[in-house]
Design a protein around this motif. Structure first.
Motif, PDB file in Angstrom:
ATOM      1  N   VAL A  68     102.934  44.652 117.815  1.00 19.64           N
ATOM      2  CA  VAL A  68     103.014  44.607 119.275  1.00 19.64           C
ATOM      3  C   VAL A  68     104.135  43.682 119.755  1.00 19.64           C
ATOM      4  N   MET A  69     104.612  42.782 118.898  1.00 16.11           N
ATOM      5  CA  MET A  69     105.503  41.734 119.384  1.00 16.11           C
ATOM      6  C   MET A  69     106.853  42.242 119.930  1.00 16.11           C
ATOM      7  N   PRO A  70     107.465  43.238 119.282  1.00 14.76           N
ATOM      8  CA  PRO A  70     108.719  43.740 119.889  1.00 14.76           C
ATOM      9  C   PRO A  70     108.515  44.190 121.337  1.00 14.76           C
ATOM     10  N   ALA A  71     107.363  44.820 121.604  1.00 11.61           N
ATOM     11  CA  ALA A  71     107.086  45.271 122.971  1.00 11.61           C
ATOM     12  C   ALA A  71     106.877  44.076 123.903  1.00 11.61           C
ATOM     13  N   VAL A  72     106.228  43.037 123.391  1.00 11.15           N
ATOM     14  CA  VAL A  72     106.015  41.834 124.203  1.00 11.15           C
ATOM     15  C   VAL A  72     107.365  41.194 124.522  1.00 11.15           C
ATOM     16  N   ILE A  73     108.236  41.137 123.521  1.00 11.61           N
ATOM     17  CA  ILE A  73     109.557  40.532 123.719  1.00 11.61           C
ATOM     18  C   ILE A  73     110.372  41.333 124.733  1.00 11.61           C
ATOM     19  N   GLU A  74     110.299  42.639 124.619  1.00  7.17           N
ATOM     20  CA  GLU A  74     111.012  43.518 125.553  1.00  7.17           C
ATOM     21  C   GLU A  74     110.477  43.335 126.982  1.00  7.17           C
ATOM     22  N   PHE A  75     109.149  43.260 127.085  1.00  9.94           N
ATOM     23  CA  PHE A  75     108.486  43.045 128.373  1.00  9.94           C
ATOM     24  C   PHE A  75     108.999  41.751 129.005  1.00  9.94           C
ATOM     25  N   ALA A  76     109.107  40.710 128.185  1.00  4.94           N
ATOM     26  CA  ALA A  76     109.577  39.409 128.673  1.00  4.94           C
ATOM     27  C   ALA A  76     111.044  39.488 129.088  1.00  4.94           C
ATOM     28  N   ARG A  77     111.861  40.179 128.285  1.00  4.19           N
ATOM     29  CA  ARG A  77     113.296  40.295 128.599  1.00  4.19           C
ATOM     30  C   ARG A  77     113.509  40.954 129.945  1.00  4.19           C
ATOM     31  N   ASN A 192     110.567  29.614 130.100  1.00  3.04           N
ATOM     32  CA  ASN A 192     111.907  29.969 129.618  1.00  3.04           C
ATOM     33  C   ASN A 192     112.914  29.827 130.764  1.00  3.04           C
ATOM     34  N   GLU A 193     114.186  30.028 130.445  1.00  2.00           N
ATOM     35  CA  GLU A 193     115.215  29.836 131.469  1.00  2.00           C
ATOM     36  C   GLU A 193     115.040  30.760 132.668  1.00  2.00           C
ATOM     37  N   GLN A 194     114.643  32.009 132.382  1.00  2.00           N
ATOM     38  CA  GLN A 194     114.454  32.959 133.484  1.00  2.00           C
ATOM     39  C   GLN A 194     113.202  32.643 134.291  1.00  2.00           C
ATOM     40  N   GLY A 195     112.309  31.877 133.701  1.00  3.56           N
ATOM     41  CA  GLY A 195     111.120  31.462 134.446  1.00  3.56           C
ATOM     42  C   GLY A 195     109.968  32.445 134.421  1.00  3.56           C
ATOM     43  N   ASN A 196     109.990  33.406 133.505  1.00  2.00           N
ATOM     44  CA  ASN A 196     108.890  34.378 133.479  1.00  2.00           C
ATOM     45  C   ASN A 196     108.017  34.283 132.224  1.00  2.00           C
ATOM     46  N   VAL A 197     108.343  33.351 131.339  1.00  2.00           N
ATOM     47  CA  VAL A 197     107.510  33.161 130.141  1.00  2.00           C
ATOM     48  C   VAL A 197     107.015  31.726 130.134  1.00  2.00           C
ATOM     49  N   LEU A 198     105.687  31.572 130.159  1.00  2.00           N
ATOM     50  CA  LEU A 198     105.073  30.244 130.155  1.00  2.00           C
ATOM     51  C   LEU A 198     104.320  30.029 128.849  1.00  2.00           C
ATOM     52  N   GLY A 199     104.552  28.881 128.230  1.00  2.04           N
ATOM     53  CA  GLY A 199     103.744  28.486 127.092  1.00  2.04           C
ATOM     54  C   GLY A 199     103.098  27.160 127.409  1.00  2.04           C
TER      55      GLY A 199
END
Lengths: 234, 83, 733
Positions: A68-77, A192-199
């Motif tokens: 699933v991770m490639p899709a998650v990464i794409e979603f984040a991008r 992240n820099e774009q501000g849409n990924v929070l950890g």
């Protein structure tokens, strides 16, 4: 709107996140099994806490290679909101969606307790429901939450205002004593820099209902919902 | 100065949950040839000593007492450099 | 067979003769091993079974009593709680981390084996003196092991107890309890019902772990125990987590006829127990069992205690769907044998029959020993010990000493390492109440959970001590507003072949049984751990009680914390002065003696009912039972947790102040309430024929206790909180 909670083998806060989103925040939510190859139809993704693959090798290291991770990464991008909580944060680090790495807690023991967290920015999709410098009481529960990054990365995080949450005392000061695990610069959560990924290491889903002793965590879910529905207050 | 590498590995026959999980994942990722994975620890020690024999005994003792858990682990000491 | 061989396996000469008579021939090595593990105390309860018959096991709330993997009680709305406590003492003495971890793994399997989702873990731990570095290492290792396994599974560890006493120096006690939630119509039992059904094995591969662990667990620890080290198992919580999810999926789809976990005595035990309930037989081929190591013998395969394995008997025609679900979770399920109708347990290695014994000979055939208990001389001696003429001890100093005693001090160092909040149900977290309270989502209900046993009291008077353990557990639940429903117990004793130890067992069990009967908390499951001895002596007899209770409305819950300035503080129950067996005597005078205070079971039962009424009517703001450290410590803990001081006037004469402050006599609770509710509470107390004494009021930043105008204790709240809060952490640094 519709949330997706990604379930890896060994995730164990998946049901808790699902519960808060559905029953407290009253939104659509579905589990996404780690072997799925796409995340179509979801407006926001949550990578929940737990011990994916038993935390073996390194926390998050094996889950990062799930189908699933490639899709998650794409979603984040593409700018979709992604929240990684605890083990979810660790997976985001391993996947390179966020900078840095996790070390074992300074005490070398697992720590489960409620800590104070300072909200450093409110103009983000994750924190628009909070006040600037508001102090949240949120539980942590981890053995490896000691956030590490090199000085250049730290400077970038600071310059770009990516450090969203820091461990603080009851007055909001980022003291050494208020730092439960030894994280660099008392870092508890970054975007992240774009501000849409929070950890973030603390567990907002564990303090989203008064019966559990507080609902300071609910604001994160509500902020994302507001932002997605275009009613952000900023 | 004496430098030593110490390899701590699980005893033969002791279940290695980490190794099993990593092995399964490698297979899933397409590395079909993976037969077995065993995960251990690698420890480097620098000793202020010029007697390799005494150092060896000391390292042996350290490994037995602290670095390895003799209930489930074996260890191997490698003295790499002395001057 | 050589005597040495079967004796090494733990069989007595007469038991071996009995086996020969059953088979009509000499058993071979494999068969002897199978009998040895099944006839061990751990699996067969051969020493304790006659005593266990004393326990009440029935009641309208009981769905499943002893005899299954765990007990089950009804909590209404088609829901039930499944729970059990189990020991892992001996493995922890050898390898604390893995011993404790696999202890948790084992008890969790017992719960989901019955179709229940595990929702909470508790534990009851005993260690030697923390002054000793080895003891600290054991303590640290055990806590880390429980944390490592439980946290990874995502099951909150919500409660428990830890005590320290030199009698546990070489033989720590590690008892783990698990509670599960199940829909009544999804309860799974470990029964094979149809001849011809395949038997599937799923989970971890089989290695040489823990061979003869079951017999090992039933032997005294001696110097040579260290040499038995290879029998320590390593736990894989990740595998267990996958098994939980996969097995619960099977249950939801109603795919299994029988499910059984592999615990002590491995395949031998789980297969025998699955088949014996319906008088069926079984055949198993050891070459079908997936192995982790090469060259394993049938004996090793049948006795291996490799963890994280389950035995499944599918419903007819469901094998494929079962395999599919396991594959989804990355697990391999293989058919290793089948159910037969001949009552025999046949072990094949390929085509070759390598062992054959009657199933019931292994289970019901286990010999039972009714032994003769003899009252040990220490009993009368310590009971008569003069504790009325002690040297004076400063009261404030005594309170501080007690607060920093590891037995009383905050256990935060322990529970901070346990994830006690995952699943987001924990409403009263560790340290905040007399019991843990969990909500049940999508209902108004809550469940309260506790483990209790004051082993010093049990040692000094096993009968009274046994009663006290049950009473305290029930009282703890009631203090949280929950009605006690039923209990599980873990009976940790020394070598039962010694008449003095057997006497302790007899009397403690009789005391527990009497209390359980009157308080209507039947025993629905449990475990016996005997031979807890070191080279010098036995451990204190430690019959741990794990109890569950129900709150119909979780909003009626109550904690121990003082809530508001100005609230009244009252003592519900008698003013009692017995100091026998108290922590005060042990800590301040180094005396472990005296007559153990008795519990009046009828009074205890009224106290519990009254507490439930008070909580239901919302008349009290806090409730904390008086136990270790007496009234003084109970008041102090309520103040520390509420971060509010108090001012109290001690009842009784000036000569009695020490006794009134530190007596641990049961059936008493410190409560706080709004002044306007006092009259209503007094009325209810008189209806229940229970004395109620006004002690004082909540408020300020000091803890002040006076008697007849004399200030006895005047402590700064923060100082008390620091002393109590940091003692254990300081020791463990």
């Amino acid at each position: 709107m519709k949330f997706g909670v990604v379930v890896f083998p060994g995730s164990n806060c998946d049901a808790d996140c699902y519960h808060v989103i559905r029953n407290v925040a009253q939104q659509d939510v579905e589990y996404i099994w780690h072997q799925q190859h796409d995340v179509k139809g979801f407006d926001a993704l949550v990578l929940p806490g737990g011990f994916s693959y038993g935390d073996y090798l390194r926390t998050g290291a094996i889950a990062r290679f799930s189908p699933v991770m490639p899709a998650v990464i794409e979603f984040a991008r593409r700018g979709g909101p992604v929240i990684g909580i605890c083990n979810g944060f660790q997976i985001l680090l391993e996947a390179g969606l966020l900078p840095g790495a996790m070390l074992r807690n300074r005490s070398l023991t697992f720590i489960c307790e409620t800590v104070n967290l300072r909200v450093n920015r409110t103009d983000t999709m994750f924190t628009n429901r909070y006040a600037k410098d508001q102090i949240l009481q949120i539980p942590i529960a981890h053995g490896e939450g000691n956030y590490y990054c090199d000085n250049d990365t730290l400077k970038r995080l600071q310059d770009n205002q990516q450090i969203l949450f820091t461990y603080c005392d009851s007055e909001g000061r980022e003291t050494e004593e208020a730092n439960p695990n030894g994280s660099v610069a008392n870092i508890a959560g970054i975007i992240n820099e774009q501000g849409n990924v929070l950890g973030m290491m603390p567990h907002p889903e564990r303090c989203s209902e008064p019966i559990l002793g507080g609902s300071d965590g609910l604001g994160i879910f509500l902020s994302v919902i507001d932002w997605c529905q275009g009613v952000s207050r900023k | 100065m004496i430098r030593a590498n110490i390899y701590v590995t699980l005893k033969k026959g002791v279940l290695d949950p980490q190794g099993e999980a990593v092995s399964r994942s490698l297979q899933v990722m397409g590395y079909q040839g993976v037969q077995e994975v065993r995960i251990g620890k690698f420890i480097q020690i620098v000793l202020d000593s010029d007697d390799p024999e005494a150092a060896g005994r000391q390292l042996e003792e350290m490994s037995d007492k602290l670095l390895a858990n003799p209930v489930i682990e074996d260890f191997r000491i490698e003295i790499v450099a002395g001057e | 067979m050589k005597e040495l061989t079967y004796r090494q396996m733990g069989l007595l000469d007469e038991e071996y003769q009995q086996i020969k008579a059953i088979l009509g021939r000499e058993p071979n090595y494999l068969e002897t091993g199978m009998f040895a593990v099944m006839w061990s105390e751990h699996c067969g309860y051969k020493n304790s079974r006659p005593l266990l018959k004393m326990f009440p096991t029935e009641g309208p709330q009981v769905i499943q009593g002893p005899g299954e993997n765990a007990g089950i009680v009804d909590i209404g709305d088609n829901q039930a709680l499944v729970f059990k406590i189990e020991s892992h003492n001996h493995p922890c003495a050898i390898e604390p981390y893995q011993g404790a971890a696999t202890g948790v793994g084992g008890i969790v399997r017992d719960i989901f084996t019955m179709g229940a989702r595990p929702i909470a873990l508790l534990n009851s731990l005993r260690f030697g003196d923390l002054e000793n570095a080895r003891v600290r290492q054991l303590f640290r290792g055990v806590v880390a092991g429980i944390a490592g396994y439980g946290n990874c599974l995502g099951i909150p560890t919500v409660g428990g107890e830890v005590y320290f006493h030199p009698s546990y120096q070489e033989n720590p006690l590690v008892n783990a309890m698990c509670v599960g939630l199940v829909n009544r119509d999804e309860i799974a039992l470990a029964v094979a019902s149809e001849v011809g059904s395949p038997i599937m094995l799923v989970g971890a591969k089989t290695g040489r772990d823990g061979i003869h662990g079951a017999t090992f667990a039933s032997e005294e620890l001696t110097d040579s125990s260290a040499e038995k080290r290879p029998s320590v198992q390593v736990g894989d919580p990740f595998m267990e987590k996958l098994l939980i999810e996969a097995c619960l999926e099977l249950i939801r789809e109603d795919l299994v006829a029988g499910m059984q976990d592999l615990g002590a005595a491995g395949l031998t035990s789980s297969i025998a127990e699955t088949a014996s309930k319906k008088g069926l037989g079984v055949m198993v081929d050891v070459t079908k069992v997936p192995l982790r190591e090469e060259g394993m013998t049938p004996y090793e395969i049948m006795l291996s205690e490799s963890q994280e394995r389950m035995l499944i008997v599918p419903r007819p025609g469901k094998e494929e769907r079962i395999a599919e679900i396991f594959a989804k979770w990355g697990l391999d399920a293989v058919v290793i044998g089948k159910v037969t109708g001949d009552g025999m347990f046949k072990v094949y290695e390929g085509e070759v029959l390598v062992g054959e014994v009657p199933v019931t000979a292994l289970t019901e055939g286990c010999p039972v020993y009714v032994r003769q208990g003899i009252e040990p001389p220490y009993y009368q001696e310590l009971k008569a010990y003069d504790i009325d003429n002690l040297p004076d001890y400063d009261l404030q100093e005594a309170l501080l000493q007690l607060l920093s005693s590891p037995n009383i001090a905050s256990k935060k160092w322990v529970y901070r390492q346990y994830d006690h909040q995952v699943m987001t149900n924990t409403v009263i977290v560790p340290g905040d109440g007399d019991a843990a309270v969990l909500r049940i989502k999508s209902t108004d209900k809550g469940v309260a959970l506790t483990t209790d046993c004051n082993s010093r009291m049990v040692y000094l008077d096993p009968y009274r001590g046994g009663k006290l353990a049950v009473c305290e557990a029930a009282r703890n639940l009631a203090c949280c507003g929950a009605r006690p429903l039923a209990l599980t117990n873990c009976l940790n004793f020394g070598n039962p072949e010694k008449p003095h130890i057997y006497w302790q067992m007899q009397n403690a069990i009789r005391g527990m049984a009497d209390a359980a009967r009157v308080l209507n908390t039947p025993v629905v499951s449990g475990n016996v751990s005997l031979y807890n001895e070191s080279t010098t002596a036995a451990v204190f007899p430690t019959p741990v009680v794990g109890m569950v209770g129900l709150l119909q409305d979780i909003n009626q819950r109550c904690t121990m914390s003082f809530q508001d300035e100005g609230d009244m503080i009252v003592l519900l129950g008698q003013i009692r002065t017995e100091l026998g067996g108290s922590e005060y005597l042990a800590v301040c005078h180094r005396i472990e003696a005296g007559e153990v205070p008795d519990a009046d079971l009828d009074e205890e039962s009224r106290l519990i009912e009254m507490l439930l009424e008070l909580c239901a009517k919302g008349l009290i703001k806090s409730a904390h039972d008086i136990s270790e450290g007496g009234l003084a410590v109970a008041l102090t803990e309520s103040a520390i947790k509420g971060q509010m001081g108090f001012r109290a006037e001690l009842p009784g004469t000036a000569e009695q102040v020490t006794q009134v402050l530190f007596s641990e006599a049961p059936t008493r609770v410190v409560m706080s309430l709004a002044a306007e509710n006092l009259e209503a509470v007094e009325e209810i107390a008189s209806r229940y024929q229970l004395p109620l004494t006004i002690l004082g009021r909540v408020g300020g930043r000091r803890l002040m206790i006076s008697n007849g105008g004399h200030m006895l204790i005047d402590l700064d709240l923060d100082q008390a909180a620091k002393t109590w809060g940091e003692a254990l952490t300081c020791i463990m640094k």
